[in-house]
Design an enzyme around this catalytic site. Structure first.
Site, mmCIF file in Angstrom:
data_model
loop_
_atom_site.group_PDB
_atom_site.id
_atom_site.type_symbol
_atom_site.label_atom_id
_atom_site.label_comp_id
_atom_site.label_asym_id
_atom_site.label_seq_id
_atom_site.Cartn_x
_atom_site.Cartn_y
_atom_site.Cartn_z
ATOM 1 N N GLU A 194 0.826 -1.206 0.000
ATOM 2 C CA GLU A 194 0.000 0.000 0.000
ATOM 3 C C GLU A 194 0.864 1.263 0.000
ATOM 4 O O GLU A 194 1.880 1.330 0.684
ATOM 5 C CB GLU A 194 -0.918 0.014 1.229
ATOM 6 C CG GLU A 194 -1.954 -1.098 1.231
ATOM 7 C CD GLU A 194 -3.041 -0.905 0.171
ATOM 8 O OE1 GLU A 194 -3.135 0.197 -0.398
ATOM 9 O OE2 GLU A 194 -3.786 -1.880 -0.078
ATOM 10 N N CYS B 281 -7.497 -2.464 8.502
ATOM 11 C CA CYS B 281 -6.202 -2.513 7.814
ATOM 12 C C CYS B 281 -5.625 -1.100 7.662
ATOM 13 O O CYS B 281 -4.469 -0.849 7.997
ATOM 14 C CB CYS B 281 -6.346 -3.162 6.438
ATOM 15 S SG CYS B 281 -6.566 -4.956 6.503
ATOM 16 N N ARG C 191 -17.503 -0.516 7.194
ATOM 17 C CA ARG C 191 -18.667 -1.070 6.494
ATOM 18 C C ARG C 191 -19.302 -2.203 7.283
ATOM 19 O O ARG C 191 -20.519 -2.404 7.235
ATOM 20 C CB ARG C 191 -18.225 -1.567 5.106
ATOM 21 C CG ARG C 191 -19.303 -2.178 4.243
ATOM 22 C CD ARG C 191 -18.804 -2.459 2.828
ATOM 23 N NE ARG C 191 -18.550 -1.237 2.103
ATOM 24 C CZ ARG C 191 -19.487 -0.511 1.472
ATOM 25 N NH1 ARG C 191 -20.746 -0.905 1.500
ATOM 26 N NH2 ARG C 191 -19.170 0.592 0.840
ATOM 27 N N HIS D 2 -1.283 -5.677 1.498
ATOM 28 C CA HIS D 2 -2.528 -6.435 1.415
ATOM 29 C C HIS D 2 -2.298 -7.702 0.581
ATOM 30 O O HIS D 2 -1.620 -7.659 -0.442
ATOM 31 C CB HIS D 2 -3.628 -5.594 0.749
ATOM 32 C CG HIS D 2 -4.566 -4.949 1.718
ATOM 33 N ND1 HIS D 2 -4.821 -3.592 1.735
ATOM 34 C CD2 HIS D 2 -5.324 -5.465 2.725
ATOM 35 C CE1 HIS D 2 -5.686 -3.319 2.694
ATOM 36 N NE2 HIS D 2 -6.018 -4.435 3.308
#
Lengths: 215, 215, 215, 215
Positions: free
Chosen positions: A81, A144, A91, A168
């Site tokens: 990332e 994350c 979410r 990831h």
């Protein structure tokens, strides 16, 4: 000169029975490649608590480099990332039921942190071994990204020069038996993370190859 | 009290013969809804030059609100953007052949800016009209993100209280005849952008509904 | 009682430098599991010629079961095929430049053939080993479907009781370094095909578990 | 000479509150374009019963051409179907709870039927109007394929020369507010189906342009 790399992996979340990030990094605990020593710790998929465990692990291991790893179900590649943003927006609930919306991770922190790892080098080295990899420019807004941001925030405050970042990884095949989703074998993930550790230990600076996302 | 909303749309790029962002916003030039007056300007899909044109348009129109719009080929929904990051990384050349890699948009600027628009309200209002919409947490690293970051940077420096943000829109159907990609009709896009303008004019604050991306 | 399984795999096509179907089946040439003996032959990715080579291979090996394997770039799972249709319609040229459009494979043949393999059993057994698999209801209209149809047509004419079918497999990771596409490791493919052979040898009939595609 | 085109559309299924196929074709009921008269009937998303209703509609309207239309949630284009296979395999129950597995539609029927419509012409004419369209080579194994197969089977038995086929259409935007899926506006679907009717009325033969699926 010896370099110590601390890996972290998460416990399972979102109804999964395994988390490939922990399955992969636990295999690297105690592993040595050349002058690079690797250790691994599990962090909970829980806002804040993951950061507390991470800080303790850094204190305990005194690493030169920290690589946090997390599951990105649906991705097809190993994706280091580039950016952590100062936003918690969940979410789904985390593993203790927290579901923050529109909250900063650090009220006084910058809007974003950049990775401290040479991620384009890492991608290049992983691909040399035949494993699909690509830079990602968004780590989402769940635990994350939270851990990634918190890691970079912590490293920016520590008086030591510790470098760090986040990678990831996709589902492993076993997780995709009842859903149509891409996967990558665990042994390739372990190999890719080993390459990431060795590459990060050897290079502070990154290369300037192409990349980017149109949107 | 009257509110003036300045829309910008890009010229075509990446081999396309139209850019839905300009096709949509040009229809709103001179349009009035209640006390909201809308004007539109085209900006080139070119690093830096797009920002110069944007600054001139702000100077010329003296808007209360600026909504920059761009094409996100492959998306299925109207997606107001949450975050602009301080990074130019061009997968393809812009319309004048520039292809920056790993460069900050503003060397002294913050790592990221947040939108100044009530994007969850906008998403909610657009969906009420039957048009698919969702918050996006990454605007990419090409000219769209560049313009969004530059806009927020400019607004942060101006002595006036102007609010602004960025909305990505899908291809229109005509663009997808020779590629398998989702699209949305132009009239729905125009309607959605009108809703965005009116909603942004009516509300400075946003609502705290769910959202987020796992990765 | 011994059972001989003939595997076929294709040579690379469409700009690829390997074809995972041949990479996988060549590892099974000469392999024995219990009373199941496996042999492998390569067929060219060429209309008609692939069928000629297949017929010769059947003659040469006198197998009890024939499993033709092909690459389905973009799929995420091992997918035994249910149906072969009597249609050649080539989106790209084959390896000798043929690009038939709207042509029957066999002018007097039926519109379609069903697989002769217990494909739901095969899917179930493969998944038991942690490898993603699913029944597919369309093998496309290129050389894979051509070979599948031609195989079933040939087997229907032979005086012997030979059973056969087709299995599509994803890219291997090495093929996806420069494209965003799912992949599956070669060793999992080899394992899955071994399971397919053993399962097909042990069972003529299939199980009646759920499945299907809505469209 | 007048030509009558009978359209059918399904009632909603799978938790949807509308079915775009019925929403579209009901607008064409009674519509005339040149010498082409269009009529529409709704059929239930139910195995067998849909066929009974279709047969009655054919008897009642005595059409020259029958175009059955169905929802293909997830597709991005108007997709006339090439092939109907003799298989009922229901991933979900139909609207009366039937969930056949591995059953032939017609025990004595052929393994597949081809469309009786000039589908490449239809695709070409729809695209000329700026609407995305493509030939599909699989209609799935649910009620859509069932109706398509049953239609072609019925037409093959009737002493009259009636031509027919099936067209799948995407979700309309209203259906995608709470799911990430592509959609197409209803007015474009209506326009596309009108083009299909007029094109089918004008041409019995198809053109031989490129197409096909690799798998």
């Amino acid at each position: 000169m010896e370099k110590k790399v601390l890996f972290t992996g998460f416990d399972p979340f979102g109804g999964e029975s395994v988390n490939p990030s922990w399955e992969a990094v636990k295999q690297l605990n105690g592993f040595t490649e050349g002058s690079v020593i690797m250790v691994s710790e599990q962090v909970p998929t829980v806002f804040d608590k993951s950061l507390t465990v991470l800080r303790q692990a850094i204190k305990k291991h005194q690493p030169d480099i920290v690589i946090c790893v997390g599951q990105a179900g649906g991705r097809m590649q190993i994706t280091p990332e580039r950016t952590a943003i100062n936003l918690n927006e969940a979410r789904i609930p985390d593993n203790e039921g927290n579901q923050p919306i529109d909250e900063p991770i650090s009220p006084d922190g910058p809007a974003a942190y950049w990775t401290g790892l040479p991620i384009k080098r890492i991608v290049e080295e992983i691909k040399k071994e035949g494993i699909p990899a690509a830079v990602s420019y968004t780590a989402g807004t769940f635990v994350c990204n939270h851990l990634f941001y918190g890691l970079m925030d912590e490293l920016s405050r520590l008086p030591l020069h510790i470098r760090g970042g986040f990678i990831h990884i996709p589902y492993i095949p076993e997780q995709t038996l009842e859903k149509a989703a891409p996967s990558l074998s665990l042994n390739l993930m372990v190999k890719a993370l080993k390459i990431a550790a060795v590459t990060a230990a050897a290079h502070e600076d990154d290369i300037h190859t192409g990349g980017g996302e149109l949107h």
